[in-house]
Design a protein around this motif. Structure first.
Motif, PDB file in Angstrom:
ATOM      1  N   LYS A 144     -55.122 135.092  45.078  1.00  0.00           N
ATOM      2  CA  LYS A 144     -55.031 133.637  45.251  1.00  0.00           C
ATOM      3  C   LYS A 144     -54.930 132.898  43.918  1.00  0.00           C
ATOM      4  O   LYS A 144     -54.313 131.830  43.839  1.00  0.00           O
ATOM      5  CB  LYS A 144     -56.262 133.134  46.012  1.00  0.00           C
ATOM      6  N   LEU A 145     -55.550 133.448  42.869  1.00  0.00           N
ATOM      7  CA  LEU A 145     -55.601 132.767  41.574  1.00  0.00           C
ATOM      8  C   LEU A 145     -54.495 133.205  40.630  1.00  0.00           C
ATOM      9  O   LEU A 145     -54.395 132.667  39.513  1.00  0.00           O
ATOM     10  CB  LEU A 145     -56.963 133.021  40.920  1.00  0.00           C
ATOM     11  N   LYS A 146     -53.659 134.146  41.039  1.00  0.00           N
ATOM     12  CA  LYS A 146     -52.591 134.640  40.178  1.00  0.00           C
ATOM     13  C   LYS A 146     -51.685 133.499  39.737  1.00  0.00           C
ATOM     14  O   LYS A 146     -51.262 132.674  40.543  1.00  0.00           O
ATOM     15  CB  LYS A 146     -51.776 135.698  40.923  1.00  0.00           C
ATOM     16  N   GLY A 147     -51.409 133.433  38.447  1.00  0.00           N
ATOM     17  CA  GLY A 147     -50.553 132.380  37.912  1.00  0.00           C
ATOM     18  C   GLY A 147     -51.282 131.118  37.505  1.00  0.00           C
ATOM     19  O   GLY A 147     -50.685 130.221  36.913  1.00  0.00           O
ATOM     20  N   THR A 148     -52.577 131.023  37.784  1.00  0.00           N
ATOM     21  CA  THR A 148     -53.365 129.849  37.409  1.00  0.00           C
ATOM     22  C   THR A 148     -53.642 129.865  35.908  1.00  0.00           C
ATOM     23  O   THR A 148     -53.940 130.902  35.323  1.00  0.00           O
ATOM     24  CB  THR A 148     -54.699 129.827  38.174  1.00  0.00           C
ATOM     25  N   THR A 149     -53.542 128.700  35.288  1.00  0.00           N
ATOM     26  CA  THR A 149     -53.847 128.574  33.859  1.00  0.00           C
ATOM     27  C   THR A 149     -55.101 127.736  33.681  1.00  0.00           C
ATOM     28  O   THR A 149     -55.415 126.868  34.497  1.00  0.00           O
ATOM     29  CB  THR A 149     -52.681 127.931  33.095  1.00  0.00           C
TER      30      THR A 149
END
Length: 493
Positions: free
Chosen positions: A324-329
């Motif tokens: 779910k958090l993949k790609g979050t910065t």
């Protein structure tokens, strides 16, 4: 590095004792290399917007000893933060199921004429007043810039009042101007405790000291299973409890920024072993910390069983959160070791850490253990972090950087920093409980809160529409490190 010397009235500040700094810009790997090679130098700012006060940090620890009183030898303005410490004290009592009580805080009200003729008579009068009113089991006297500048001999008064009142009256030398490193105040508080309160051990107990702020109890379950008892210090301790921390089986510190001096003092002076390992944030850090705990407490088999159980309990859910958090910065601002630990935690969750503004940097801790270096562990385990800034809460640098980076999320450890992300429309997360992210379960705790924060953007979206930023367009177009000289390894983002 000088060893702990309890014959000294004051502990050497971190700049001299540890080589700590407040100015650096580059990558986390750059900083680790500089620290390990011995070439680290402090960057200086030609403009400074604010600084943390070491006197306040000393007060924040001593003021929550349950049966002690505080005398702040200072102008009354220095007592302006009493209400904040009392609020945290009251909230912490509820967290620990303790009976409610207000803080016992007094101020000597140094005035202009006192800076000419001295204020020791005021100090004696205030100490007696504190004793008569609340009958404490110890009284701590914290110094201030005013008392330090005029050279008040506070130690002579505290020694005399100890004999008169029959309780420890303890001098804590923590003037704000002594150090640019705000955490030097923690060291001053702990030096005064170990020097004047702690007694030599009469035996060894099954207690494990936990040097902490005021977070929830996450250690009792673990330690009880190993046959030991958690002993939280310093907030919410009593004077009698502090007298016997030299008898503990070991010392845990939840953050070396907080506890580096006390952990080393108890080991060097009284032989209480300190757990020297990365903080238990992320899988790798928690594994290493648990195994060091098992080694020191002679419970290695039991620890391996606990590691297997707890890893199995979180790994499936952790993978779901990572997806779910993949790609979050994310951009992070926090104190030193806790900030390093949060970088590890965020990296474990698969979040890209775009940068960090960390309040200071200790190239080594008082225990001289490289195994306890959380930044080194984080870089080696998860990779380098670009845009790493050692910055003592200079909001103008933080705002400039956030305006350029525009991360999906900002995480702040200290409340005064959260508004800058929010005013730029960046979802911002503040978690005050430093134990919330501890251990394997801490990964899931943080992941859930991060997802909640990202899913609730309405507040910051509306805030941007109805708020203004105090920094001009001119400044936001400048290199964020314009006023930082030396120790700068990067240019603008």
């Amino acid at each position: 590095m000088p060893k702990v010397n309890l014959n000294l009235t004051e502990v050497p500040i971190r700049e001299k004792r540890l080589g700590s700094i407040t100015g650096f810009a580059g990558t986390a790997g750059d900083l680790v290399n500089c620290s390990n090679s011995g070439c680290l130098k402090d960057g200086t700012r030609s403009f400074s917007q604010c600084m943390g006060c070491s006197s306040g940090n000393a007060f924040c620890q001593l003021s929550m000893i349950r049966d002690a009183a505080m005398v702040n030898h200072a102008p009354v303005g220095c007592a302006g933060d009493f209400f904040g410490f009392n609020f945290v004290y009251r909230v912490g009592q509820m967290e620990r199921d303790l009976p409610p009580a207000i803080g016992r805080y007094f101020n000597t009200n140094i005035e202009e004429m006192d800076t000419v003729f001295g204020a020791l008579s005021k100090l004696e009068k205030t100490i007696r007043l504190a004793y008569d009113r609340v009958k404490p089991n110890a009284i701590f006297v914290t110094t201030s810039c005013a008392s330090g500048i005029i050279g008040e001999d506070v130690e002579s008064v505290t020694d005399r009042m100890t004999n008169e009142l029959g309780i420890p009256v303890v001098n804590c030398v923590c003037e704000g101007f002594r150090s640019k490193i705000w955490t030097s105040g923690f060291d001053a508080a702990y030096h005064s405790i170990v020097r004047k309160i702690v007694k030599p051990p009469q035996k060894r107990t099954n207690k494990v000291n936990i040097i902490n702020f005021w977070g929830s109890d996450v250690f009792s379950k673990l330690l009880n299973r190993l046959g030991y008892e958690a002993n939280y210090v310093v907030p919410f301790s009593t004077v009698s409890q502090l007298e016997t921390i030299s008898e503990a089986a070991a010392t845990i510190q939840i953050c070396p920024t907080l506890g580096t001096y006390m952990g080393a003092a108890l080991e060097q002076v009284y032989g209480v072993p300190e757990i020297k390992a990365p903080m238990a944030y992320g899988i790798a850090g928690t594994d290493a910390w648990m195994r060091e705990l098992g080694r020191v407490l002679d419970r290695e088999d039991e620890i391996e069983e606990i590691i297997r159980e707890e890893r199995a309990a979180v790994l499936q859910k952790l993978e779901e959160y990572r997806a779910k958090l993949k790609g979050t910065t994310c951009y992070l601002t926090a104190g030193s070791a806790h900030g390093h630990a949060l970088i590890a935690l965020l990296s474990e969750l698969g979040i890209e850490v775009q940068g960090a503004a960390i309040f200071h940097h200790d190239p080594i801790y008082d225990n001289e253990s490289t195994a306890a270096d959380m930044l080194d562990h984080t870089v080696k385990t998860y990779g380098d972090i670009k845009g790493y800034n050692v910055c003592n809460k200079q909001a103008y640098e933080l705002v400039n950087i956030l305006n350029r980076v525009r991360p999906d999320l900002m995480i702040a450890r200290h409340g005064g920093m959260t508004l800058w992300g929010a005013k730029l429309g960046i979802p911002t997360l503040l978690i005050g409980d430093e134990h919330f992210s501890w251990g394997y379960q801490g990964l899931l705790n943080y992941a859930e809160r991060i997802l909640e924060t990202l899913d609730n953007r309405e507040f910051v979206t509306n805030l941007v529409k109805h708020s203004s930023m105090p920094y001009t367009k001119w400044w936001l177009e400048q290199d964020p490190y314009t006023f930082l000289g030396g120790n700068t390894h990067v240019k603008a983002y």
